[in-house]
Scaffold this motif. Structure first.
Motif, PDB file in Angstrom:
ATOM      1  N   ASP A  82       0.818  -1.207   0.000  1.00  0.00           N
ATOM      2  CA  ASP A  82       0.000   0.000   0.000  1.00  0.00           C
ATOM      3  C   ASP A  82       0.854   1.260   0.000  1.00  0.00           C
ATOM      4  O   ASP A  82       0.425   2.309  -0.441  1.00  0.00           O
ATOM      5  CB  ASP A  82      -0.931   0.014   1.219  1.00  0.00           C
ATOM      6  N   SER A  83       2.075   1.144   0.541  1.00  0.00           N
ATOM      7  CA  SER A  83       2.974   2.293   0.552  1.00  0.00           C
ATOM      8  C   SER A  83       4.409   1.808   0.369  1.00  0.00           C
ATOM      9  O   SER A  83       4.707   0.627   0.525  1.00  0.00           O
ATOM     10  CB  SER A  83       2.835   3.081   1.857  1.00  0.00           C
TER      11      SER A  83
ATOM     12  N   LYS B  20       8.405   2.359   1.512  1.00  0.00           N
ATOM     13  CA  LYS B  20       9.286   2.910   2.537  1.00  0.00           C
ATOM     14  C   LYS B  20      10.718   2.601   2.110  1.00  0.00           C
ATOM     15  O   LYS B  20      11.097   1.445   1.961  1.00  0.00           O
ATOM     16  CB  LYS B  20       8.995   2.277   3.900  1.00  0.00           C
TER      17      LYS B  20
ATOM     18  N   GLU C 229       9.568  12.896  -5.286  1.00  0.00           N
ATOM     19  CA  GLU C 229       8.269  12.245  -5.158  1.00  0.00           C
ATOM     20  C   GLU C 229       7.364  12.961  -6.147  1.00  0.00           C
ATOM     21  O   GLU C 229       7.124  14.164  -6.011  1.00  0.00           O
ATOM     22  CB  GLU C 229       7.742  12.386  -3.732  1.00  0.00           C
TER      23      GLU C 229
ATOM     24  N   GLU D 129       8.812   7.748   2.979  1.00  0.00           N
ATOM     25  CA  GLU D 129       7.653   6.881   2.795  1.00  0.00           C
ATOM     26  C   GLU D 129       6.639   7.608   1.929  1.00  0.00           C
ATOM     27  O   GLU D 129       6.417   8.812   2.093  1.00  0.00           O
ATOM     28  CB  GLU D 129       7.038   6.528   4.154  1.00  0.00           C
ATOM     29  N   THR D 130       6.035   6.886   0.996  1.00  0.00           N
ATOM     30  CA  THR D 130       5.082   7.485   0.069  1.00  0.00           C
ATOM     31  C   THR D 130       4.119   6.429  -0.469  1.00  0.00           C
ATOM     32  O   THR D 130       4.395   5.227  -0.374  1.00  0.00           O
ATOM     33  CB  THR D 130       5.820   8.156  -1.114  1.00  0.00           C
ATOM     34  N   THR D 131       3.033   6.891  -1.036  1.00  0.00           N
ATOM     35  CA  THR D 131       2.146   5.993  -1.791  1.00  0.00           C
ATOM     36  C   THR D 131       2.341   6.258  -3.274  1.00  0.00           C
ATOM     37  O   THR D 131       1.705   5.641  -4.115  1.00  0.00           O
ATOM     38  CB  THR D 131       0.667   6.224  -1.405  1.00  0.00           C
ATOM     39  N   ASP D 132       3.220   7.196  -3.603  1.00  0.00           N
ATOM     40  CA  ASP D 132       3.527   7.580  -4.972  1.00  0.00           C
ATOM     41  C   ASP D 132       4.813   6.866  -5.409  1.00  0.00           C
ATOM     42  O   ASP D 132       5.311   5.984  -4.723  1.00  0.00           O
ATOM     43  CB  ASP D 132       3.702   9.111  -5.016  1.00  0.00           C
TER      44      ASP D 132
ATOM     45  N   ASN E 258      10.995  -1.342   1.878  1.00  0.00           N
ATOM     46  CA  ASN E 258       9.937  -2.061   2.608  1.00  0.00           C
ATOM     47  C   ASN E 258      10.497  -3.234   3.415  1.00  0.00           C
ATOM     48  O   ASN E 258       9.959  -4.334   3.404  1.00  0.00           O
ATOM     49  CB  ASN E 258       8.837  -2.521   1.660  1.00  0.00           C
TER      50      ASN E 258
ATOM     51  N   ARG F 188       4.803   1.402  -6.553  1.00  0.00           N
ATOM     52  CA  ARG F 188       3.875   0.352  -6.182  1.00  0.00           C
ATOM     53  C   ARG F 188       3.471  -0.420  -7.438  1.00  0.00           C
ATOM     54  O   ARG F 188       3.328   0.172  -8.506  1.00  0.00           O
ATOM     55  CB  ARG F 188       2.638   0.949  -5.522  1.00  0.00           C
TER      56      ARG F 188
END
Length: 108
Positions: free
Chosen positions: A30-31, A33, A49, A68-71, A88, A106
């Motif tokens: 989901d994210s 790191k 980012e 940390e990002t979701t991008d 991660n 992701r």
């Protein structure tokens, strides 16, 4: 049981491409790191980012930095042998003596 399966997939990392200068990883999570640990010397690092630079500078021996990002992250590493990169929770290979571009995203 579903929770267990989801947990297993959190850190599945795929090497998409490594042409010697550019390394791309995708992660089933989901994210994202990314942690840098400078193990010797120092290393210049630039982290983007999206289209924004979120970090740029030198990291010295013993320093750590985490993002940390979701991008997607695009990371320029000036001295790859000086750093250990953990994505991660898993160390990834960025070996080589020349500057590298590391792209982590992701899995789609």
């Amino acid at each position: 049981e579903e929770e267990d399966n989801r947990q297993d997939n959190v850190n599945v990392i795929h090497l998409v491409e490594d042409d010697g200068k550019n390394i791309t990883y995708s992660v089933d999570a989901d994210s994202l790191k990314v942690k840098f640990e400078v193990i010797k010397d120092r290393c210049w690092v630039s982290v983007k980012e999206g289209n924004s630079v979120i970090f740029q500078g030198n990291l010295n021996s013993g320093e750590t930095k985490e993002w940390e990002t979701t991008d997607k992250l695009r990371i320029r590493i000036g001295n790859p042998p000086a750093v250990k990169v953990i994505l991660n929770g898993n160390e990834i290979d960025i070996s080589g003596d020349h500057p590298k571009n590391l792209i982590v995203m992701r899995k789609q």
